[in-house]
Design an enzyme around this catalytic site. Structure first.
Site, PDB file in Angstrom:
ATOM      1  N   ASP A 168      41.699  44.969  36.974  1.00  0.00           N
ATOM      2  CA  ASP A 168      42.973  44.939  37.734  1.00  0.00           C
ATOM      3  C   ASP A 168      43.097  43.719  38.344  1.00  0.00           C
ATOM      4  O   ASP A 168      42.055  42.859  38.619  1.00  0.00           O
ATOM      5  CB  ASP A 168      42.688  46.313  38.921  1.00  0.00           C
ATOM      6  CG  ASP A 168      41.393  45.802  39.823  1.00  0.00           C
ATOM      7  OD1 ASP A 168      40.164  45.422  39.083  1.00  0.00           O
ATOM      8  OD2 ASP A 168      41.183  45.891  40.976  1.00  0.00           O
ATOM      9  N   GLU A 201      38.427  47.199  40.831  1.00  0.00           N
ATOM     10  CA  GLU A 201      37.356  46.250  41.615  1.00  0.00           C
ATOM     11  C   GLU A 201      38.053  45.682  42.972  1.00  0.00           C
ATOM     12  O   GLU A 201      37.491  45.528  43.705  1.00  0.00           O
ATOM     13  CB  GLU A 201      36.957  44.736  40.712  1.00  0.00           C
ATOM     14  CG  GLU A 201      35.860  44.090  41.397  1.00  0.00           C
ATOM     15  CD  GLU A 201      36.428  42.910  42.267  1.00  0.00           C
ATOM     16  OE1 GLU A 201      35.573  42.280  42.929  1.00  0.00           O
ATOM     17  OE2 GLU A 201      37.670  42.514  42.268  1.00  0.00           O
ATOM     18  N   GLU A 202      39.384  45.226  42.908  1.00  0.00           N
ATOM     19  CA  GLU A 202      40.132  44.765  44.083  1.00  0.00           C
ATOM     20  C   GLU A 202      40.274  45.816  45.252  1.00  0.00           C
ATOM     21  O   GLU A 202      40.534  45.293  46.341  1.00  0.00           O
ATOM     22  CB  GLU A 202      41.316  44.320  43.624  1.00  0.00           C
ATOM     23  CG  GLU A 202      41.372  42.942  42.671  1.00  0.00           C
ATOM     24  CD  GLU A 202      40.704  41.790  43.223  1.00  0.00           C
ATOM     25  OE1 GLU A 202      40.486  41.721  44.304  1.00  0.00           O
ATOM     26  OE2 GLU A 202      40.762  40.903  42.443  1.00  0.00           O
ATOM     27  N   ASP A 260      32.975  36.640  37.248  1.00  0.00           N
ATOM     28  CA  ASP A 260      34.155  36.756  38.505  1.00  0.00           C
ATOM     29  C   ASP A 260      33.919  36.001  39.690  1.00  0.00           C
ATOM     30  O   ASP A 260      34.134  36.402  40.685  1.00  0.00           O
ATOM     31  CB  ASP A 260      34.231  38.457  38.743  1.00  0.00           C
ATOM     32  CG  ASP A 260      35.309  38.827  39.600  1.00  0.00           C
ATOM     33  OD1 ASP A 260      36.329  38.094  39.532  1.00  0.00           O
ATOM     34  OD2 ASP A 260      35.074  39.887  40.396  1.00  0.00           O
TER      35      ASP A 260
HETATM   36 ZN   LIG Z   1      37.902  39.115  40.862  1.00  0.00          ZN
END
Ligand SMILES: [Zn+2]
Length: 367
Positions: free
Chosen positions: A74, A135-136, A160
């Site tokens: 995402d 994840e966001e 990341d």
């Molecule tokens: Zn990220």
């Protein structure tokens, strides 16, 4: 154009806001369809969070140890229409959207690593590739991943992070956030103000005795939102403050949040007001020793590729925090994505290529 850059550009064009990662998941499944022995599993996280896609898991058997690579599918908004541009070796959006290098750089690296494992014959560790959702939004995908996919995993490398290639995030803060609410008493401001208790005045006195902002070199706190009151002629009955605190030291975080709560409670009592709070600890931070085995292989890989290793602190969390909380040895590595969460986001093609060579070496060096 190198294969990794080609994969990245294709991924970047696919919109994938949180809970709507399905088109990227389909791209990944299609990309891997050329390998008949690869099975792409999808867990049930999508249903649990009301999204259209779950976490994807690809396991490639090998020797020991068992290592897992993680990147998230995402992105943040705006991402409805992304037109990546490659100019002078740097990939950007067209200025109207994010680029989504956060974290399509990680996804592209994982697909290129799978190609390496499937086409080049060499002894390698058992590798799981985890393409996470959401994840966001508070790292939800990693939090909801079923434990069975993590049980035999020795090390997790999350792709990341920010910083030059060679950066490992070795330190992230512990955090706490929530609402501080002062409940006073409404009254007509012109007729009988003495019958009211002004929540703003109470909160102001409490705040004036506290330090807000930087507390010390490893601790900060903030009041970011204030909401209260109904009209100029009404004594303010309630005031809600959105508060957060962060510290690399869990003890200092606890002391700070206790001090804030005690101060508000004491001042409210003095004024006859009430105090309510909803402060909650977030996903724990972590701190890795320089000699941690999970870093040793990465350092060796960097050295082999003439990349300078550095351990860095990062003010925010990643899926690595979730895996560490769940008891697995994890670290976040940088892909050198820059200006993330903005329309100026960018990544250098050479950095994608460089990181791929480092990760290929990591497969050789991890023990
Ligand atoms: Zn990220």
């Amino acid at each position: 154009m190198s294969e990794i850059v080609k994969i990245f550009l294709e991924l970047a064009k696919i919109p994938s806001p949180s809970k709507k990662e399905r088109p990227v998941a389909e791209y990944i499944k299609n990309y891997l369809a050329k390998y008949p022995t690869i099975e792409v599993l999808e867990d049930r996280t999508g249903q649990k969070i009301d999204g259209n896609c779950g976490n994807l898991i690809v396991k490639i058997p090998g020797g020991s140890p068992h290592i897992l690579f993680d990147a998230h599918m995402d992105t943040v908004a705006p991402c409805d229409a992304i037109n990546p541009q490659l100019k002078n070796g740097v990939i950007t959006s067209d200025g109207t959207s994010i680029l989504g290098a956060d974290d399509k750089s990680g996804l592209a690296l994982m697909l290129a690593l799978i190609d390496h494992l499937m086409t080049d014959d060499f002894p390698h560790p058992t590798c799981t590739f985890l393409f996470t959702v959401c994840e966001e939004q508070s790292l939800m995908g990693a939090k909801l991943l079923e434990q069975k996919y993590l049980d035999s995993v020795d090390y997790i490398y999350v792709l990341d992070g920010e910083g030059p290639i060679g950066t490992a995030v070795v330190k992230t803060p512990h955090g706490c956030k929530g609402t501080l609410k002062v409940i006073g008493k409404e009254a007509h401001a012109g007729v009988c103000p003495e019958e009211g208790i002004n929540a703003f005045v109470v909160a102001a006195e409490a705040v004036s005795t506290l330090s807000i902002g930087r507390i010390d070199e490893e601790t900060t706190c903030n009041i970011g939102v204030a909401q209260g009151g109904t009209a100029t002629n009404v004594v303010m009955g309630e005031l809600s403050l959105q508060f957060e605190a962060r510290s690399f030291s869990p003890q200092k975080l606890e002391e700070l949040t206790n001090h804030v709560k005690e101060t508000f409670a004491r001042v409210c009592q003095q004024y006859g007001a009430q105090f309510e709070e909803t402060l909650q600890l977030g996903t724990p931070g972590y701190q890795l020793a320089d000699a941690a085995p999970i870093l040793t292989a990465f350092k060796k890989a960097c050295e082999h590729e003439a990349v300078v290793y550095q351990g860095a602190a990062c003010g925010g969390g990643s899926n690595a925090n979730v895996y560490r909380m769940r008891g697995i040895n994890a670290v976040n590595l940088s892909t050198n994505m820059q200006n993330i969460h903005s329309v100026n986001e960018q990544i250098a093609a050479a950095d994608l290529e460089k990181m791929l060579t480092v990760l290929k070496q990591l497969l050789q060096k991890v023990k």
